[in-house]
Design an enzyme around this catalytic site. Structure first.
Site, PDB file in Angstrom:
ATOM      1  N   LEU A   1      10.280 -20.890  -4.591  1.00 44.90           N
ATOM      2  CA  LEU A   1       9.375 -19.966  -3.886  1.00 44.90           C
ATOM      3  C   LEU A   1       8.012 -20.072  -4.545  1.00 44.90           C
ATOM      4  CD1 LEU A   1       8.781 -17.319  -2.116  1.00 44.90           C
ATOM      5  CD2 LEU A   1       9.394 -16.043  -4.174  1.00 44.90           C
TER       6      LEU A   1
ATOM      7  N   HIS B   1       2.048   3.269  -9.393  1.00 49.31           N
ATOM      8  CA  HIS B   1       1.900   1.816  -9.590  1.00 49.31           C
ATOM      9  C   HIS B   1       3.066   1.165 -10.350  1.00 49.31           C
ATOM     10  CE1 HIS B   1      -1.843   2.233  -7.579  1.00 49.31           C
ATOM     11  NE2 HIS B   1      -2.523   2.747  -8.585  1.00 49.31           N
TER      12      HIS B   1
ATOM     13  N   ASP C   1       0.835  -1.207   0.000  1.00 46.41           N
ATOM     14  CA  ASP C   1       0.000   0.000   0.000  1.00 46.41           C
ATOM     15  C   ASP C   1       0.870   1.258   0.000  1.00 46.41           C
ATOM     16  OD1 ASP C   1      -2.426   1.296  -0.071  1.00 46.41           O
ATOM     17  OD2 ASP C   1      -2.710   1.276   2.105  1.00 46.41           O
TER      18      ASP C   1
HETATM   19  C1  IPE Z   1      -5.418  -2.737   0.017  1.00 43.72           C
HETATM   20  O1  IPE Z   1      -5.111  -1.422  -0.268  1.00 43.72           O
HETATM   21  C2  IPE Z   1      -5.497  -3.515  -1.252  1.00 43.72           C
HETATM   22  C3  IPE Z   1      -4.239  -3.652  -1.967  1.00 43.72           C
HETATM   23  C4  IPE Z   1      -3.049  -3.327  -1.515  1.00 43.72           C
HETATM   24  C5  IPE Z   1      -4.346  -4.215  -3.265  1.00 43.72           C
HETATM   25  P1  IPE Z   1      -6.239  -0.304  -0.345  1.00 43.72           P
HETATM   26  O2  IPE Z   1      -5.537   0.982  -0.506  1.00 43.72           O
HETATM   27  O3  IPE Z   1      -7.253  -0.656  -1.348  1.00 43.72           O
HETATM   28  O4  IPE Z   1      -6.872  -0.452   1.104  1.00 43.72           O
HETATM   29  P2  IPE Z   1      -7.813   0.514   1.934  1.00 43.72           P
HETATM   30  O5  IPE Z   1      -9.018   0.773   1.094  1.00 43.72           O
HETATM   31  O6  IPE Z   1      -7.052   1.753   2.192  1.00 43.72           O
HETATM   32  O7  IPE Z   1      -8.101  -0.248   3.177  1.00 43.72           O
HETATM   33  C1  IPE Z   2      -1.660   0.235  -3.293  1.00 41.98           C
HETATM   34  O1  IPE Z   2      -1.450   1.600  -3.332  1.00 41.98           O
HETATM   35  C2  IPE Z   2      -1.915  -0.352  -4.646  1.00 41.98           C
HETATM   36  C3  IPE Z   2      -3.291  -0.817  -4.847  1.00 41.98           C
HETATM   37  C4  IPE Z   2      -4.240  -0.805  -3.958  1.00 41.98           C
HETATM   38  C5  IPE Z   2      -3.604  -1.337  -6.172  1.00 41.98           C
HETATM   39  P1  IPE Z   2      -2.647   2.628  -3.298  1.00 41.98           P
HETATM   40  O2  IPE Z   2      -2.999   3.000  -4.697  1.00 41.98           O
HETATM   41  O3  IPE Z   2      -3.756   2.149  -2.453  1.00 41.98           O
HETATM   42  O4  IPE Z   2      -1.940   3.869  -2.605  1.00 41.98           O
HETATM   43  P2  IPE Z   2      -2.546   4.838  -1.525  1.00 41.98           P
HETATM   44  O5  IPE Z   2      -2.986   4.002  -0.369  1.00 41.98           O
HETATM   45  O6  IPE Z   2      -3.686   5.558  -2.153  1.00 41.98           O
HETATM   46  O7  IPE Z   2      -1.413   5.736  -1.172  1.00 41.98           O
HETATM   47 MG    MG Z   3      -4.170   2.342  -0.448  1.00 42.55          MG
END
Ligand code: IPE
Ligand code: IPE
Ligand code: MG
Length: 224
Positions: A127, A33, A16
């Protein structure tokens, strides 16, 4: 329960912080990303070197469909590219790739790339890399438990062992519907570091911290 010293741990990561990483640099959120995908390459390599048995990565949740269409499309295309480019390399490194989550809502190109990566790497022994795409732990449990199986059958259907160690980057301290059954006794680690900034050294330090932990599984353990 994983109690033997030679048990190769199952590590799960909620990757995240990509969006906030980009925003902090004045970039549009989705720009984080592809950089996050580079981190995945690094962390998979480090997992091999550190003797991790299985690595489950949360790449896209069922809730992530709510994001802007362009961001979702970008993520789907990035996942496809990642599998197409990395599967041959990971195959040579002895990595087995499997994908968990729903496939019926994914673009056909991605579904094909998943199938090809899984078939190509099926014999991998170094792995087990598991990538969660369109994944919800609740949905997975409901699907696996539909006919009231015993615990062993349910675990087999969920497709892996218990998680030993769960890491979440990006500063939030929640599970976001990831591996709820498998994390029943997982050790947890939360870091402020955003996924694009997460390094091999960060991962090695987290694993070292995990190895020092005393896991009692409800019993009594001697003081270290
Ligand atoms: C969790 O991240 C899902 C992934 C890392 C793919 P999110 O950014 O979607 O989670 P929330 O919504 O903040 O909990
Ligand atoms: C995690 O990073 C990747 C996915 C959930 C696909 P985010 O896109 O959720 O990044 P933040 O949490 O908004 O910073
Ligand atoms: Mg996120």
């Amino acid at each position: 329960m994983p109690t033997t010293l030679d048990h190769k741990p199952h590590v799960a990561i909620i990757m995240d912080g990509n969006g906030r990483w980009a925003e902090a640099r004045g970039l549009p959120r989705p720009a984080g990303h592809p950089v996050g995908a580079d981190t995945v390459r690094t962390i998979v390599q480090t997992a091999i070197e550190e003797g991790v048995g299985a690595l489950t990565l949360y790449a896209f949740s069922t809730y992530n469909w709510q994001r802007p269409e362009a961001e979702v499309a970008g993520l789907m295309s990035l996942l496809r590219q990642f599998l197409l480019i990395e599967a041959p390399k990971l195959h040579r490194a002895g990595v087995r790739i499997t994908v968990l989550g729903r496939r019926d809502r994914l673009p056909l190109g991605l579904v094909k790339a998943i199938g090809a990566a899984e078939r190509r790497t099926a014999g991998g022994k170094t792995l087990h890399l598991r990538v969660a795409i369109d994944y919800s732990a609740r949905d997975a449990i409901i699907a696996a438990a539909a006919d009231r199986p015993d615990a062993g059958t349910l675990v087999a259907r969920l497709g892996t062992e218990d998680v030993d160690f769960l890491i979440r980057t990006g500063g939030d301290q929640r599970l976001s519907d990831f591996l709820l059954w498998e994390c029943a006794y997982a050790e947890l680690s939360f870091t402020q570091t955003r996924w694009p900034d997460y390094t091999a050294a960060d991962f090695r330090a987290a694993l070292a911290d995990f190895r020092r932990r005393n896991r009692s599984f409800g019993g009594v353990t001697e003081a270290a």
